[in-house]
Write a protein that holds these residues in place. Structure first.
Motif, short mmCIF file in Angstrom:
data_model
loop_
_atom_site.label_atom_id
_atom_site.label_comp_id
_atom_site.label_asym_id
_atom_site.label_seq_id
_atom_site.Cartn_x
_atom_site.Cartn_y
_atom_site.Cartn_z
N HIS A 605 116.02 -14.90 -4.58
CA HIS A 605 117.32 -14.63 -5.19
C HIS A 605 118.21 -15.87 -5.24
CE1 HIS A 605 117.54 -9.94 -5.03
NE2 HIS A 605 116.62 -10.41 -5.83
N ALA A 606 117.93 -16.81 -4.36
CA ALA A 606 118.70 -18.06 -4.37
C ALA A 606 118.17 -19.03 -5.42
CB ALA A 606 118.66 -18.71 -3.00
N GLY A 607 117.14 -18.62 -6.15
CA GLY A 607 116.59 -19.46 -7.20
C GLY A 607 115.51 -20.42 -6.74
N ARG A 608 115.14 -20.36 -5.48
CA ARG A 608 114.10 -21.27 -4.95
C ARG A 608 112.75 -20.58 -5.07
NH1 ARG A 608 117.69 -23.16 0.27
NH2 ARG A 608 115.75 -24.13 0.99
N ALA A 625 102.52 -4.80 -0.99
CA ALA A 625 103.34 -4.51 -2.17
C ALA A 625 104.77 -4.98 -1.98
CB ALA A 625 103.30 -3.01 -2.46
N GLU A 626 105.31 -4.85 -0.75
CA GLU A 626 106.70 -5.26 -0.51
C GLU A 626 106.90 -6.74 -0.82
OE1 GLU A 626 105.89 -1.81 2.30
OE2 GLU A 626 104.83 -3.60 1.61
N VAL A 627 105.92 -7.56 -0.49
CA VAL A 627 106.03 -9.01 -0.72
C VAL A 627 106.08 -9.31 -2.22
CG1 VAL A 627 104.79 -11.19 -0.50
CG2 VAL A 627 104.91 -9.62 1.45
N TRP A 628 105.16 -8.71 -2.98
CA TRP A 628 105.11 -8.98 -4.41
C TRP A 628 106.28 -8.36 -5.14
CZ3 TRP A 628 102.32 -12.92 -5.39
CH2 TRP A 628 101.16 -13.18 -4.65
N GLU A 629 106.81 -7.24 -4.64
CA GLU A 629 108.01 -6.65 -5.23
C GLU A 629 109.21 -7.59 -5.09
OE1 GLU A 629 108.34 -2.96 -3.19
OE2 GLU A 629 107.13 -1.85 -4.65
N ALA A 630 109.31 -8.24 -3.93
CA ALA A 630 110.40 -9.19 -3.71
C ALA A 630 110.29 -10.38 -4.67
CB ALA A 630 110.39 -9.68 -2.26
N LEU A 631 109.08 -10.89 -4.83
CA LEU A 631 108.87 -12.04 -5.72
C LEU A 631 109.08 -11.65 -7.18
CD1 LEU A 631 108.16 -15.02 -5.38
CD2 LEU A 631 105.77 -14.43 -5.77
N LEU A 632 108.63 -10.45 -7.55
CA LEU A 632 108.82 -9.97 -8.92
C LEU A 632 110.30 -9.78 -9.24
CD1 LEU A 632 107.59 -8.94 -11.57
CD2 LEU A 632 107.39 -6.68 -10.51
N SER A 633 111.04 -9.24 -8.29
CA SER A 633 112.48 -9.04 -8.49
C SER A 633 113.19 -10.38 -8.70
CB SER A 633 113.07 -8.31 -7.29
OG SER A 633 114.46 -8.15 -7.43
N ALA A 634 112.82 -11.37 -7.90
CA ALA A 634 113.42 -12.71 -8.06
C ALA A 634 113.07 -13.31 -9.42
CB ALA A 634 112.95 -13.61 -6.93
N SER A 635 111.85 -13.08 -9.86
CA SER A 635 111.43 -13.61 -11.17
C SER A 635 112.25 -12.97 -12.29
CB SER A 635 109.94 -13.32 -11.38
OG SER A 635 109.17 -13.92 -10.36
N ARG A 636 112.57 -11.69 -12.15
CA ARG A 636 113.39 -11.01 -13.16
C ARG A 636 114.80 -11.60 -13.20
NH1 ARG A 636 117.41 -7.54 -13.22
NH2 ARG A 636 117.41 -7.48 -10.95
N VAL A 637 115.39 -11.81 -12.00
CA VAL A 637 116.75 -12.33 -11.94
C VAL A 637 116.84 -13.71 -12.60
CG1 VAL A 637 118.57 -13.14 -10.37
CG2 VAL A 637 117.35 -11.00 -9.88
N HIS A 638 115.82 -14.54 -12.36
CA HIS A 638 115.88 -15.93 -12.85
C HIS A 638 114.98 -16.17 -14.07
CE1 HIS A 638 118.29 -17.14 -9.41
NE2 HIS A 638 117.46 -16.46 -8.63
N HIS A 639 114.50 -15.09 -14.70
CA HIS A 639 113.76 -15.16 -15.96
C HIS A 639 112.56 -16.09 -15.89
CE1 HIS A 639 117.34 -13.11 -17.38
NE2 HIS A 639 118.10 -14.16 -17.08
N ASN A 640 111.82 -16.04 -14.79
CA ASN A 640 110.62 -16.87 -14.65
C ASN A 640 109.42 -16.02 -15.07
OD1 ASN A 640 108.29 -18.23 -13.56
ND2 ASN A 640 109.69 -19.42 -12.28
N VAL A 641 108.96 -16.24 -16.29
CA VAL A 641 107.92 -15.40 -16.89
C VAL A 641 106.59 -15.55 -16.16
CG1 VAL A 641 106.61 -14.92 -18.98
CG2 VAL A 641 109.05 -15.46 -19.13
N GLU A 642 106.17 -16.80 -15.91
CA GLU A 642 104.86 -17.02 -15.33
C GLU A 642 104.76 -16.44 -13.91
OE1 GLU A 642 102.18 -18.01 -16.83
OE2 GLU A 642 103.43 -18.08 -18.64
N LEU A 643 105.78 -16.70 -13.10
CA LEU A 643 105.75 -16.18 -11.73
C LEU A 643 105.87 -14.66 -11.74
CD1 LEU A 643 105.53 -16.92 -8.77
CD2 LEU A 643 108.02 -17.17 -8.69
N GLY A 644 106.66 -14.14 -12.69
CA GLY A 644 106.79 -12.68 -12.81
C GLY A 644 105.47 -12.04 -13.18
N ARG A 645 104.74 -12.68 -14.12
CA ARG A 645 103.43 -12.15 -14.51
C ARG A 645 102.48 -12.15 -13.31
NH1 ARG A 645 102.22 -15.51 -18.37
NH2 ARG A 645 102.64 -14.19 -20.18
#
Length: 828
Positions: A605-608, A625-645
């Motif tokens: 969430h801090a963009g790092r 699942a909790e770990v990947w949900e956290a990373l997916l949520s951060a990717s959504r906030v900062h519009h990082n397509v590759e990491l979100g995928r």
């Protein structure tokens, strides 16, 4: 006679004389006869009495012998024969019959014997009355035992101990404590047996203050070195969540036995300090099956069923035979992690060791298979049970609920020959798990109508339903009921109320309750820290954490989840990393996957994002699942397509039927203009039959919960609601509000299809709250999914226009709107 001769003639005299002589002759003969008859009767009486005594002794002896041999029906028939012969039973005869009833737990004959005493007017002595109490307790009838107790004119210490222990052992801890205080008023001397029972009662109720007072009384009585009482004290403090007092008492024991060691292991396990529990376990000079089972239970209760099953294998390799409690723990662990294969292996072990007919283990098997969603296996065992107890019925209901088959669960519930509080609570909890909270509250009300007294778990389930609906007023009603019933000091319930108040958005009520608690354990501290963190008050949450440590309460793994979550909400990266490092370094707590997920959330969430991704790759434990949900949520906030995928692919693999990962990935693609990729995600969802839940928002007005869906026109006040929204929309635009037309960024499929942003569910609920609540009243809303970005912006404008606070809890965050700002700082 000479005088008679002078008065009458000679002839008359001779006649009179003859008659008198004849009369006295008869009298003499009568005397001789009567003397003979009397002697004969006396001899016959002596003979008859001897014969009768001989007969009486034979019958009494036969009754006693039959009772000792367990032939109670024949023995009681003999007692009835004694009635016919007018032979009065003595105390010893009744004692033999009562003892026979105790031996085979025959309450039917026991009640007949008790009634017989009353019918013949036999008043038993203290010894026999105490034995009657024991008999009724052994047969499971507390009511009959208490009746005998209340009828006693005289009681000794054994009588009091028997009755108090009976209550304590059968879950009637409050009655045990009440009887103990009555005993103290009667000035009956207390011994270590009574103290042991009272400590058990204090442990069962988790009443720390009473337990502390009993400890003081034990010291005054000079019994503080009694090993049994020391072990009971360790257990009591542990179950009251005061592990510091438990450890202090344990350290003062001069000669520790395996019971006291097991107590401290259980205490550490219950408080979540598994590292200390394992250390104590390995320090034990001697371990028994209880030692292993205690640690296994600790792992299972903390959601680490895998470690529990590893311990079970080690137990077998150590050559220790598992008992029924160990196997019950194994099945609980398998149920907790849905380990069907290991559960079947444990089932085979059960059969091999000869436990296949154990009623409790059969019920545990039903529960294990049901929790593993193997309802065919569960029902096969259930159907094969000759006597289906209420535990197995409840297990089947829980299984159907877990599988989402609420129709079968309701049908089974209605077919039950009898229901207990667990049956009702299982249904209520099942409804809550599937978000049928209104049905849960309706069933809770029906339970109240039928006179079923709720237990802690029922109250907790009810509070969860209230919290899910945001029904603050109903939480307050239940809280008042709890206080009226004298349960206000119950720490478990107090903690549940703190959580419910917080989830209803009333952090002030949560804090007021916390401040009123006389004893605060680690669980209550965790509840208030987590509450402040979730509501967006990170500073207050961290201050409470410092106060907790200053108060001498040792944090556990849940404490740090609350602290790290608070850091994440406020974007406190450096503080979060410092607390994360302190978990294992300073607090001697093993980091769990939840801690790692929190740290990833803080970094993401801090963009790092690169640092967060690297953190995932370097985790020493398997990512969940909790770990990947956290990373997916951060990717959504900062519009990082590759990491979100990347995160979505892992998450979909772990939870293929959960819609959230698909929807977030869909939004990420839409935000990046990747329409072909978005279409592929939609197609994948259709092929797999993945469905999204419709967005709904709820608001409580005058104890009634109103539900709104997107574009909902069914509410009776819908025209007034729409008119209010139109007026607000005009005012907002005048202040610079611009609707967010990028509907695909919303994570609810139904609302993505809705082209009129004015009528999203949260806006409808806000408008209804404004027209239904008095001016200045805070508006509380609960939404089942993440809040719409446009609605989030609109809510800030509305709070500024109407000068009212709005609290909205969505699926991931609390949003406290006030004067045009939100507590989440637009960071959700």
């Amino acid at each position: 006679m000479a005088i008679v001769a002078l008065l009458i003639s000679p002839k008359e005299y001779y006649t009179w004389k003859k008659n008198v002589q004849s009369f006295f002759g008869v009298v003499h003969q009568s005397r001789v006869y009567l003397s003979t008859v009397s002697a004969t009767v006396e001899n016959r009486g002596k003979s008859k009495r001897g014969s009768r005594n001989k007969e009486s002794g034979g019958i009494v002896g036969d009754v006693r012998t039959l009772a000792k041999k367990g032939r109670l029906k024949e023995a009681f028939d003999g007692l009835c024969t004694m009635d016919q012969l007018r032979i009065r039973p003595d105390s010893r005869t009744y004692a033999c019959l009562v003892q026979g009833c105790i031996a085979i737990k025959s309450i039917a004959i026991g009640k007949q014997v008790y009634v017989h005493m009353k019918e013949v007017g036999f008043w038993p002595d203290v010894y026999l009355q105490t034995k009657l109490i024991t008999m009724f307790l052994k047969c499971g009838s507390l009511v009959d035992a208490r009746q005998v107790f209340d009828e006693m004119h005289e009681r000794n210490a054994v009588t009091w101990t028997t009755m108090i222990a009976g209550y304590a052992l059968r879950g009637q801890e409050r009655m045990a404590l009440a009887l103990f205080y009555q005993m103290r008023q009667d000035n009956v001397k207390t011994d270590h047996y009574i103290y042991a029972s009272i400590l058990r009662a204090c442990a069962g109720l988790a009443v720390f203050e009473q337990g502390k007072q009993v400890h003081a009384d034990i010291v005054k009585s000079g019994l503080q070195w009694d090993l049994v009482l020391c072990s009971a004290l360790v257990d009591m403090y542990a179950k009251c969540n005061s592990i510091e007092d438990a450890r202090k008492t344990f350290d003062e024991i001069k000669e520790r036995d395996v019971v006291s060691w097991n107590g401290i292991v259980a205490g550490y396990s219950k408080s979540g300090n598994l590292n200390d529990a394992c250390q104590a376990f390995h320090e034990m000079p001697l371990r028994n099956v209880v030692s292993w089972t205690t640690l296994m239970v600790g792992y299972t209760q903390l959601g680490n069923g895998e470690e529990s099953l590893i311990l079970f294998k080690q137990l077998q390799r150590a050559g220790i035979r598992a008992d029924e409690f160990t196997l019950a723990s194994v099945f609980a662990a398998c149920a907790d992690i849905s380990a069907l294969m290991q559960g079947k292996q444990a089932h085979a072990y059960l059969i091999k060791e000869g436990f296949e007919y154990d009623r409790i283990l059969r019920s545990a098997l039903v529960d294990m298979y049901a929790n593993c969603r193997s309802m065919d296996d569960a029902y096969e065992i259930f159907d094969d049970m000759p006597q289906k107890d209420i535990v197995s019925w409840n297990g089947i209901i829980a299984g159907y609920m877990k599988c989402g088959n609420m129709v079968a669960a309701c049908q089974t519930f209605n077919e039950m020959p009898e229901k207990n509080v667990i049956s009702w609570t299982t249904m209520i909890a099942g409804y809550i798990d599937h978000m049928h909270c209104k049905e849960a509250l309706a069933l809770a009300r029906q339970m109240h109508i039928e006179g079923i007294k709720p237990d802690n778990r029922t109250f907790i389930s009810f509070l969860q339903a209230c919290a899910a609906l945001g029904a603050l007023e109903q939480v307050k009603q239940v809280h008042a009921q709890i206080i009226t019933n004298g349960l206000g000091e119950n720490m478990v319930l107090a903690t549940a109320f703190i959580d419910a108040y917080a989830k209803c958005g009333s952090i002030d009520d949560a804090r007021a309750l916390f401040d009123c608690m006389h004893h605060k354990d680690v669980v209550s501290w965790n509840a208030i820290i987590t509450a402040y963190g979730k509501c967006g008050f990170a500073k207050e949450a961290l201050q409470l954490f410092e106060q907790m440590q200053q108060a001498g309460t040792k944090p556990n793994h849940i404490t740090f989840i609350g602290v790290l979550s608070a850091c994440s909400r406020a974007g406190l990266v450096d503080e979060g990393r410092r607390y994360f490092d302190n978990i294992s370094r300073d607090s001697n707590i093993a980091c769990t996957v939840e801690h790692y997920a929190c740290m990833i959330d803080i970094l993401g969430h801090a963009g790092r994002l690169d640092e967060a991704h690297e953190f995932v790759n370097q985790m020493p434990i398997r990512s969940t699942a909790e770990v990947w949900e956290a990373l997916l949520s951060a990717s959504r906030v900062h519009h990082n397509v590759e990491l979100g995928r990347c995160a979505a692919e892992f998450l979909i693999e772990l939870k293929p039927q959960h819609a959230s990962a698909y929807v977030v990935l869909l939004n990420i693609y839409a935000a990046g203009g990747l329409w072909e990729d978005a279409a592929k995600v939609r197609k994948l969802m259709e092929d797999r039959g993945v469905r999204t839940d419709p967005a709904c928002s709820k608001i409580e007005i005058k104890h009634v919960v109103h539900t709104f869906l997107v574009g909902d026109s069914s509410h009776p006040q819908i025209e007034e609601i729409i008119a209010t929204l139109k007026a607000l929309d005009k005012q907002m635009k005048e202040l610079g509000y611009v609707p967010d037309a990028n509907l695909l960024l919303h994570d609810v499929e139904e609302e993505q299809k809705e082209h009129n942003l004015k009528y999203h569910s949260e806006k409808l609920a806000i408008a209804f709250g404004l027209i239904s609540l008095p001016g200045g009243t805070l508006v509380r809303i609960v939404k089942n999914l993440r809040m719409c970005p446009d609605c989030h912006t609109a809510a800030k404008f509305i709070s500024n226009i109407v000068r009212r606070e709005i609290i909205l809890r969505d699926a991931t965050h609390f949003h406290h709107f006030k004067n045009g700002l939100c507590s989440c700082r637009d960071y959700w």
